[in-house]
Design a protein around this motif. Structure first.
Motif, mmCIF file in Angstrom:
data_model
loop_
_atom_site.group_PDB
_atom_site.id
_atom_site.type_symbol
_atom_site.label_atom_id
_atom_site.label_comp_id
_atom_site.label_asym_id
_atom_site.label_seq_id
_atom_site.Cartn_x
_atom_site.Cartn_y
_atom_site.Cartn_z
ATOM 1 N N PHE A 1 13.858 -4.899 0.104
ATOM 2 C CA PHE A 1 13.578 -5.181 -1.305
ATOM 3 C C PHE A 1 12.554 -4.192 -1.865
ATOM 4 N N ARG A 2 11.552 -3.843 -1.070
ATOM 5 C CA ARG A 2 10.545 -2.897 -1.555
ATOM 6 C C ARG A 2 11.163 -1.528 -1.827
ATOM 7 N N ILE A 3 12.043 -1.075 -0.927
ATOM 8 C CA ILE A 3 12.713 0.210 -1.136
ATOM 9 C C ILE A 3 13.520 0.188 -2.428
ATOM 10 N N PRO B 1 7.501 9.911 -13.657
ATOM 11 C CA PRO B 1 6.663 9.391 -12.561
ATOM 12 C C PRO B 1 6.380 10.471 -11.525
ATOM 13 N N LEU B 2 5.140 10.526 -11.068
ATOM 14 C CA LEU B 2 4.744 11.451 -10.010
ATOM 15 C C LEU B 2 4.677 10.745 -8.662
ATOM 16 N N VAL B 3 4.094 9.555 -8.655
ATOM 17 C CA VAL B 3 3.977 8.739 -7.442
ATOM 18 C C VAL B 3 4.322 7.303 -7.809
ATOM 19 N N VAL B 4 5.119 6.633 -7.001
ATOM 20 C CA VAL B 4 5.452 5.229 -7.252
ATOM 21 C C VAL B 4 5.233 4.425 -5.986
ATOM 22 N N ALA B 5 4.976 3.136 -6.163
ATOM 23 C CA ALA B 5 4.854 2.206 -5.044
ATOM 24 C C ALA B 5 5.112 0.805 -5.573
ATOM 25 N N ALA B 6 5.622 -0.054 -4.706
ATOM 26 C CA ALA B 6 5.860 -1.455 -5.070
ATOM 27 C C ALA B 6 5.123 -2.337 -4.084
#
Length: 348
Positions: free
Chosen positions: A196-198, A214-219
């Protein structure tokens, strides 16, 4: 110093996991296996004492040496050797060193495997590399992990009582099976949250944010639901916070999040960056954001890592504060809990 960290697996979950490992026949590997499991499994958290040494000690020791592969192996070896030495007093039932090492290595390894999934992270390769490893797939206190472990330990005892009450045959291995099933379900649960995070991060990368790429993303997990995630997106001038819903009928609007504007360069920020505390914090932080506040006799620079920001009424994560006088000399460095965010607060 106040407790500044909320992104840590609370000790009850560690304890339940260690008890489940014991029920899964680890307590039969050698004499004194259960106290070995508990001691080796909790030993890495001895670095919590670094909070009494100030900011420099926190960044030097917390989640570094004792939470590395080398450090946990050393701790497990010491615990195993101590129990082996104690066991020598009972030659009729000695503690075999290799069996003690097996139990202690598994216990210490379980500690790392429980701490890795939360957003805080570990320096697994200390002292060779200072990189932080963090999977960021579960909350600090995950109600599902807690419930799975608790049910896996308690349900077999409940079924046994019911069976005895009605005179039915009692399964002799019920406790063992319950523990094994609970541990297996946690692995499956963690794997599903990873998937799910991916997916959430793929959605975050696919959009523009107020016209910026976006340059950097994270969940990061934001609720008990594995399909609701808190997205973090860094662009050239901002850090965006936006919810991602993956469930049926889920939606994603990149323009309905919270925008945090990066500060303009200033002599105050440059002076704060020269401190060891800020340098260590920046190496640790994933989405650092600085704010400068004018005081009566100088300035105060605050740095937070937005991955720990929270709308809950309790503190979340920690922040660094650096006090400067009018001549840009550092007069104070401290680590403090991040206060709860005010409803409707927006980044500036």
């Amino acid at each position: 110093m106040q407790e500044a960290e909320r992104s840590e697996v609370e000790p009850v979950t560690h304890g339940l996991t260690l008890l489940a490992l014991g029920r899964a026949r680890m307590n039969k590997v050698t004499r004194l296996a259960t106290p070995m499991l508990l001691l080796a499994g909790y030993a890495p958290d001895a670095d919590w004492l670094s909070y009494f040494g100030g900011p420099a000690a926190v960044f030097a020791f917390r989640r570094t040496m004792l939470h590395s592969l080398a450090g946990t192996a050393a701790l497990a070896t010491v615990v195993a050797a101590a129990f082996w030495w104690i066991g020598r007093r009972h030659p009729k039932a000695p503690v075999r060193l290799w069996r003690a090492l097996l139990v202690c290595y598994i216990a210490a390894g379980s500690h790392l495997l429980l701490d890795l999934p939360n957003p805080y992270g570990l320096q697994l390769l200390w002292p060779f590399r200072d990189k932080w490893f963090a999977w960021g797939i579960v909350e600090t206190v995950d109600i599902w992990v807690f419930a799975i472990l608790l049910l896996g330990l308690l349900l077999p005892a409940l079924f046994r009582l019911v069976s005895e009450e009605i005179g039915a045959h009692v399964q002799p291995r019920g406790a063992r099976r319950g523990a094994i099933v609970a541990l297996a379900l946690i692995v499956v649960y963690g794997g599903s949250r990873w998937v799910f995070r991916i997916r959430a991060e793929e959605i975050l990368r696919s959009r523009m944010y107020h016209g910026a790429a976006p340059l950097v993303v994270a969940a990061y997990p934001s609720s008990v639901s594995p399909v609701t995630w808190r997205g973090m997106v860094e662009t050239e001038n901002t850090i965006e916070e936006v919810e991602v819903h993956l469930g049926r009928g889920g939606y994603f609007d990149p323009d309905r999040g919270m925008t945090n504007y990066k500060p303009e360069p200033s002599v105050m920020l440059e002076a704060a960056r020269q401190t060891v505390t800020v340098q260590n914090f920046v190496r640790f932080a994933r989405f650092p954001l600085a704010r400068v506040q004018r005081l009566r006799n100088g300035y105060q620079v605050e740095l937070v890592d937005l991955r720990f920001a929270s709308d809950t009424p309790r503190p979340s994560g920690f922040m660094v504060r650096v006090g400067l006088d009018e001549e840009m000399r550092v007069v104070k460095e401290e680590i403090r809990p991040v206060p709860p965010r005010r409803p409707g607060a927006a980044g500036r």
